[in-house]
Design an enzyme around this catalytic site. Sequence first.
Site, short mmCIF file in Angstrom:
data_model
loop_
_atom_site.label_atom_id
_atom_site.label_comp_id
_atom_site.label_asym_id
_atom_site.label_seq_id
_atom_site.Cartn_x
_atom_site.Cartn_y
_atom_site.Cartn_z
N ASN A 193 -1.28 5.58 2.93
CA ASN A 193 -1.78 6.00 1.74
C ASN A 193 -2.47 7.30 2.04
O ASN A 193 -3.83 6.24 3.00
CB ASN A 193 -1.49 5.25 0.93
CG ASN A 193 -1.32 5.73 -0.20
OD1 ASN A 193 -1.97 7.54 -0.79
ND2 ASN A 193 -1.46 4.63 -0.98
N SER B 299 0.81 -1.31 0.14
CA SER B 299 -0.15 -0.43 0.12
C SER B 299 1.13 1.32 0.28
O SER B 299 1.42 1.43 0.32
CB SER B 299 -0.79 -0.20 0.79
OG SER B 299 -1.94 1.45 0.91
N GLY B 300 0.58 2.28 -0.52
CA GLY B 300 1.45 3.38 -0.88
C GLY B 300 2.69 3.44 -2.09
O GLY B 300 3.10 4.72 -1.41
N SER C 155 -5.85 5.94 -0.31
CA SER C 155 -5.64 4.21 -0.41
C SER C 155 -6.48 3.86 -0.80
O SER C 155 -7.51 3.64 -0.53
CB SER C 155 -5.26 4.01 0.75
OG SER C 155 -5.25 2.09 0.71
#
Length: 1023
Positions: free
Chosen positions: A174, A124-125, A177
């Site tokens: 994030n 994620s991110g 996200s």
Amino acid sequence: IRWRSTSLSPGDGVRITMESALTARDRVGVQDFVLLENHTSEAAFIENLRKRFKENLIYTYIGSVLVSVNPYKDLEIYTKNHMERYRGINFYEVSPHIYAVSDNSYRSMRTERRDQCILISGESGAGKTEASKKILQYYAVTCPASDQVETVKDRLLQSNPVLEAFGNAKTLRNDNSSRFGKYMDIQFDFKGAPVGGHILNYLLEKSRVVHQNHGERNFHIFYQLIEGGEEDLLRRLGLERNPQQYQYLVKGNCPKVSSINDRSDWKVVRKALSVIGFSEDEVEELLNIIASVLHLGNIQYGGEDSGNAYITTDTQIKYLARLLGVDGLVLKEALTHKKIIAKGEELKSPLNLEQASSARDALSKAVYGRTFTWLVNKINVSLAYKNASVIGLLDIYGFEVFQHNSFEQFCINYCNEKLQQLFIELTLKSEQDEYEAEGITWEPVQYFNNKIICDLVEEKFKGIISILDEECLRPGDASDITFLEKLENTVGGHAHLTTHKLTDGKTRKVMGREEFRLLHYAGEVNYNVNGFLDKNNDLLFRNLKEVMCMSDNKILTQCFDRAELKDSRRPETAATQFKTSLAKLMEILMSKEPSYVRCIKPNDAKQAGRFDEVLIRHQVKYLGLMENLRVRRAGFAYRRHYETFLQRYKSLCPETWPSWQGKLADGVSTLVKHLGYKPEEYKLGRSKIFIRFPKTLFATEDALETRKHSLGERESHVSHAVVVQAWWKGILACRRARRRREAANTIRRFIKGFIYRHNERCPENEYFLDYVRYSFLMKLRRNLPKTVLDKSWPTPPTALIEASERLRKLYMQNMVWGYCKRINPEWKHQLEQKMVASEIFKNKKDNYPQSVPKLFVGTRLNGEEINPKVLQSLGSEKMKYAVPVTKYDRKGYKARPRQLLLTSNSAVIVEEAKLKQRIDYAALKGISVSSLSDGVFVLHVPTEDKKQKGDVVLQSDHIIETLTKVAICADKVNSININQGSITFTMGQGREGIIDFTSGSELLVAKAKNGHLSVVSRNNGGI
Ligand SMILES: Nc1ncnc2c1ncn2[C@@H]1O[C@H](COP(=O)(O)OP(=O)(O)O)[C@@H](O)[C@H]1O
Ligand SMILES: [Mg+2]
């Protein structure tokens, strides 16, 4: 640097292109890890990434896999120029880029007619969603297009902000996200233009609707609506412009994010919705639903812990009933009761506090989740196209590890296991299998096959999902803890699973009692079983479903189908549904030719320029990049079947051109020897040629291009082409001549018409006169006055003067009529008073003009500002208007503050609690004011009346308004005298007073030496 030469022989062309390919590399590190000296060293790998990252070179290849490091800042590498640079260029000739991958897939789709997919992975991110957007933009800009295609392109692009608004949220990892998985097909027609698309969505994280962890937010759309929604929209939805007001938005305690501008995002989303083709009604219904979710969150319950819950917040129910189009009472009951069918009879049983809250949350989640699916379907309808080649983009949640991991992380990480499995299947394993099948010698590469973990999760009967489902379906006292126990009993011995109870001392310390740990290919993750059963069941009480089925909201009626109520089978559990949809996704991906983008996150702080080595090493490891590289180095970049290879390149060698008669393998061998391939550059297998370096193949491709040009000129079909060309040129010339003739005729008719324009209508001027009329009417249409006050009107030609006058009248009438129809009662009342004021004062009193733009108010004093005793003594008389005034004593003209009250029968002068004087309207003889801009006026009363103490001299700051009110209340419009110079009035007992009016620079009211009251009004005095 492409080599285009006809003077050199093809062989020379090949050599030169190869050289340029080698020198065109980036100067920093190596642009392809395959070129690393020490390709087995992880340290060397990371060092190369670091060097390039420092120089903002975020892209590096491993063969054809693109490794991308999130720069966390905007780089100047996504301009239109960059897109052009990568268009139609071989992979290796320019530095690595996401556009190169996009272009490569596009060209493979066009030339090989095979569907493609681009798989973007990473945690994620790491930049997956950004990468997918870049790819989409690349196609939108560089692919050929037609008018119809423009709208599709726009829709494709605009689907992003909409899906992100409803499906993305700020998490700790994030700020934007994606909380759902997305696979998107971009469809291309035979010309290579993007003509449609299709989106599949996976497992929206619905729990976020009702709860967010600290520092996180709900889905963007809620904040966008509250921050950006127009005043009257919010009023209609019953919302306040403050996210803190909503229980569903306060859990994470993080309403604002510096990197996000909810207000401008709102505008983007509203525009995108209309580009995609949402009607205004649909948008309204969609927003009704979003607002309803917020209202649902604010429903509060009362009741004892064990007793029955009841709703304490009725306003919410009122809004919900309206927004959702359901019966408030029915909804209220459904939120506090549950319906059970026992022995064919329906029973209603009340819910306790906890049950009622979770029923409410379940409803919110179901409504939001289903609306999201509806949204995706709606976008799909707008993008629908059939019979196309496709490029699929997979942007799906990356591997996730939090402090607390729940059912959602379990599903997400399972999905990543499946993708890793696919990657292994498609690259590592198939690569090795193929070499074996082709009889090519090479060293096998060791890699970890994560199939064992996939099986642990998904296997029938024995897998974790099966065990979870079993606990969900089993009657009796199943709970999250019994699920954990069952895991221990059935798969407790598995090498990749452990629990608090099963593990040894050291691990036990870092695990909770309610956790189980999975050893994923990417690392260990502890999952807390709390909520697993509920989330997997994803139950919504029957009566809540029934209420939703009855909704007037068209979106909800599509989301909640009555058929669902009749179906007595249990719906599939969330995990099983997810498993099935993942299996389908794997099938889709398997049927296409994959490209990979592997995204890496350089640090956890979302900061530019920071390269956290520990974090990166971890990602390099679990993305399997080192294994990937080892296979690439050991293997061959490209392979082609002999037949395809020979067919394509046979023209490059005299022995194989125009056809080769012997065995295919011998033909290929002859061909590559002629091209000067070195022995280490290729190998010949049973049915295919393997080429070690991509650059060798690209060089051959370029040679082919060069050759095609020279072939074209020599061949005999040149003469045929000339014939076709001549015919076609002839046809074009005829068409051009015809159009020219027609144009000349038009001009001729026009000139003739102009000459005869004053004659009677005749064939000569017909065309011209019609044209003049037509253009006047068209001009009129564009220049119609916009308001009643706008008196402009285009000048008509002579023939249309009468028609124009009539049209003008009709149009004016119509506008006036429309204006009157729109006037509301309050405004009408205002205008009536203004009319009276105008009749009395226009051109008579100096400060009248200043009063015109100021609205008259209902009253200048409200209830609290008037003493209650006064109100009491007025009794039932209705108060019409009240204003603070200054009264001037009859003796000495002392100024005293007073209130003037107008009731239905009389004007009353009040000093605080005392009713000083009451003048019945019937007794009011007249009113005098000056023509200057002062506020002094006199109310004349009969002298015979002993009760009255004489005329009253007052001053008001709102003279025009005050006197208009008096005139209306007392019905004395005609009794207002406007005097020049002075006013004479009676002081009681027959004595007379005089007020002199003059104008000066300063307002002044005082007794003059001659005993008169002197009023000096300012030249532009107050009103
Ligand atoms: N190529 C890029 N250039 C600039 N910033 C980027 C790039 N890729 C990602 N980012 C930044 O990182 C953030 C997270 O990226 P995102 O694609 O949403 O991650 P993921 O989808 O992998 O969770 C983005 O909001 C953006 O600020
Ligand atoms: Mg994302």
